[in-house]
Design a protein around this motif. Sequence first.
Motif, PDB file in Angstrom:
ATOM      1  N   GLU A 142       0.816  -1.214   0.000  1.00 25.21           N
ATOM      2  CA  GLU A 142       0.000   0.000   0.000  1.00 25.21           C
ATOM      3  C   GLU A 142       0.852   1.267   0.000  1.00 25.21           C
ATOM      4  OE1 GLU A 142      -4.055  -1.638   2.196  1.00 25.21           O
ATOM      5  OE2 GLU A 142      -2.749  -0.241   3.253  1.00 25.21           O
ATOM      6  N   ARG A 229       0.953   7.626   2.773  1.00 24.92           N
ATOM      7  CA  ARG A 229       0.398   6.402   3.346  1.00 24.92           C
ATOM      8  C   ARG A 229       0.858   6.154   4.770  1.00 24.92           C
ATOM      9  NH1 ARG A 229      -1.897   3.506   5.762  1.00 24.92           N
ATOM     10  NH2 ARG A 229      -2.463   1.319   5.462  1.00 24.92           N
ATOM     11  N   ARG A 234      -5.337   6.460   6.251  1.00 23.30           N
ATOM     12  CA  ARG A 234      -6.151   5.396   5.656  1.00 23.30           C
ATOM     13  C   ARG A 234      -6.611   4.405   6.730  1.00 23.30           C
ATOM     14  NH1 ARG A 234      -3.889   2.137   0.459  1.00 23.30           N
ATOM     15  NH2 ARG A 234      -2.847   4.173   0.242  1.00 23.30           N
ATOM     16  N   ASP A 235      -5.735   4.113   7.675  1.00 22.72           N
ATOM     17  CA  ASP A 235      -6.081   3.194   8.759  1.00 22.72           C
ATOM     18  C   ASP A 235      -7.154   3.798   9.667  1.00 22.72           C
ATOM     19  OD1 ASP A 235      -3.789   1.296   8.118  1.00 22.72           O
ATOM     20  OD2 ASP A 235      -2.722   3.160   8.512  1.00 22.72           O
ATOM     21  N   ARG A 238     -10.520   3.524   7.880  1.00 21.75           N
ATOM     22  CA  ARG A 238     -11.012   2.148   8.001  1.00 21.75           C
ATOM     23  C   ARG A 238     -11.537   1.868   9.412  1.00 21.75           C
ATOM     24  NH1 ARG A 238      -5.816  -0.513   4.822  1.00 21.75           N
ATOM     25  NH2 ARG A 238      -6.564  -0.134   2.693  1.00 21.75           N
ATOM     26  N   GLU A 259      -2.131  10.878  -0.804  1.00 18.45           N
ATOM     27  CA  GLU A 259      -2.931   9.922  -0.044  1.00 18.45           C
ATOM     28  C   GLU A 259      -4.356  10.397   0.204  1.00 18.45           C
ATOM     29  OE1 GLU A 259      -3.531   6.427   2.529  1.00 18.45           O
ATOM     30  OE2 GLU A 259      -2.359   6.936   0.752  1.00 18.45           O
ATOM     31  N   VAL A 262      -6.903   8.940  -2.159  1.00 18.49           N
ATOM     32  CA  VAL A 262      -7.060   7.509  -1.875  1.00 18.49           C
ATOM     33  C   VAL A 262      -7.980   7.315  -0.680  1.00 18.49           C
ATOM     34  CG1 VAL A 262      -5.836   5.402  -1.200  1.00 18.49           C
ATOM     35  CG2 VAL A 262      -4.791   6.970  -2.834  1.00 18.49           C
ATOM     36  N   CYS A 263      -7.788   8.121   0.348  1.00 22.20           N
ATOM     37  CA  CYS A 263      -8.621   8.006   1.553  1.00 22.20           C
ATOM     38  C   CYS A 263     -10.056   8.454   1.292  1.00 22.20           C
ATOM     39  CB  CYS A 263      -8.005   8.827   2.682  1.00 22.20           C
ATOM     40  SG  CYS A 263      -6.467   8.124   3.322  1.00 22.20           S
ATOM     41  N   GLU A 266     -11.613   5.604  -0.290  1.00 22.14           N
ATOM     42  CA  GLU A 266     -11.821   4.559   0.707  1.00 22.14           C
ATOM     43  C   GLU A 266     -13.059   4.858   1.547  1.00 22.14           C
ATOM     44  OE1 GLU A 266      -9.831   1.018   2.595  1.00 22.14           O
ATOM     45  OE2 GLU A 266     -10.135   1.900   0.621  1.00 22.14           O
ATOM     46  N   ARG A 269     -16.026   3.981  -0.578  1.00 19.72           N
ATOM     47  CA  ARG A 269     -16.181   2.530  -0.695  1.00 19.72           C
ATOM     48  C   ARG A 269     -16.779   1.926   0.566  1.00 19.72           C
ATOM     49  NH1 ARG A 269     -13.499  -2.067   0.663  1.00 19.72           N
ATOM     50  NH2 ARG A 269     -11.871  -0.936   1.796  1.00 19.72           N
ATOM     51  N   LEU A 270     -16.402   2.476   1.713  1.00 25.33           N
ATOM     52  CA  LEU A 270     -16.858   1.941   2.989  1.00 25.33           C
ATOM     53  C   LEU A 270     -18.181   2.555   3.459  1.00 25.33           C
ATOM     54  CD1 LEU A 270     -13.374   1.878   4.769  1.00 25.33           C
ATOM     55  CD2 LEU A 270     -14.657  -0.099   3.934  1.00 25.33           C
ATOM     56  N   GLU A 346      -5.265  -4.818   8.245  1.00 30.55           N
ATOM     57  CA  GLU A 346      -6.582  -5.209   8.743  1.00 30.55           C
ATOM     58  C   GLU A 346      -6.641  -5.172  10.269  1.00 30.55           C
ATOM     59  OE1 GLU A 346      -7.755  -9.124   7.659  1.00 30.55           O
ATOM     60  OE2 GLU A 346      -9.811  -8.880   8.369  1.00 30.55           O
TER      61      GLU A 346
END
Length: 408
Positions: A142, A229, A234-235, A238, A259, A262-263, A266, A269-270, A346
């Motif tokens: 990533e 990243r 990003r974490d 999530r 980044e 990308v976030c 994300e 998407r979530l 994860e």
Amino acid sequence: MKVLLIAPNIDSSDVGEAFVAFKWAQNLSERVELTVLAFQRAGRSRLEFQLPNARVISWPEPAWPQKHERLNAMLKPAWPIFAKHVRKWMGQALRNGAQFDIAHQLMPQAARYASPLRHFDVPYIIGPLGGALNTPDAFRDEAASAPLFTRLRALDQMRFRYDPWLRASYSGAACILGVAPYVRDVLRDVPLRRFEPVLELGIDDVAPKVARPQTPRVMRVLHVGRGVRTKGLRDTVRAIALLKDLPEVTLTSAGDGEEIEVCRAEAERLGIVDRVTFMGRVSREEVEQLYASHDLFCFPSFREAAGGVLYEAMRNGLPVITAERGGPAWIIDANSGFRVPVTTPETFAKDIAQGLAQMALDPETRCRLGAGARDKVAREGQWSGKADRLVDLYQSVLSGQKGEPLPL
């Protein structure tokens, strides 16, 4: 005490290493007889005016590296020119009878630059050194989009083992300072006379106390940092998505970079677009307002040497969730926040989410840790106290004492 301080860039109007170097020099100049060697950047206030209590020797900073400021900050391509100036000036000064009790190469912070101080019979200190942290294996895919010059960090460990000039600089130093204890392990292949952890960051004072609402389940989470990243945004996104039963927990991101998009994708998407606000780059005044208006600071940066934003959040009384790695693992303790082990993306997100949930459901703990963060940075991080302790360290080094690690 006569102290010689060298750093390529020292500037009260700059940011990053140059500003930190200025704060050290400013406070040291009020405590010792200080001589400073540095570059002078065109168009900036003269360094001798910025440091009226010090003797300042400066040389014009080459213009060509400044055309690519990010590359310049990372690689310091003008360092050989600066080191040559220092070596020539010191040689002439010592031949003319100048005397220094101790010399200190304050910057660059990155542990990859041989020191010109090794050529002279003056006890010297290098640091606080930082950097040299690798990206954990589980996160490398990533983080593969990182610029090539940032990936050159992989060569550092080989240089610590085989570069004769770098090894001679560090093994010849009376003391090496690292921004956190992890640096000692990074330099394990170099025989050091003495190592001390000294955080290079500091504050002038703490911010006024803010009365934050202590409503269970409602929590405004803040992340401040460059959009790369490794900073853990990003974490954090999530983790927010995992808190489906806590929709009142929201996230604000301040910072720009590759980044961020990308976030943002994300978050879409979530399905949490309505819970995450991306502000992009904001002014210093706006950042301070964000610290005052939020309830918790989440900065799970997993390749962070120190983390100036941690001190900013702490001085504003925010509890912190961060990564248990590098500088943050040393800065944040059980009285100021949570440290999350760096495992896999994860599991990392799940552990961050668990910490966020605990803080959201227990405002009393959130308040207690915020007060603990503010007290810790007030106790350990104010520049005046840090300069006093650095002078004590100079004296300890000169007397040959080992002593206990100082809370610098």
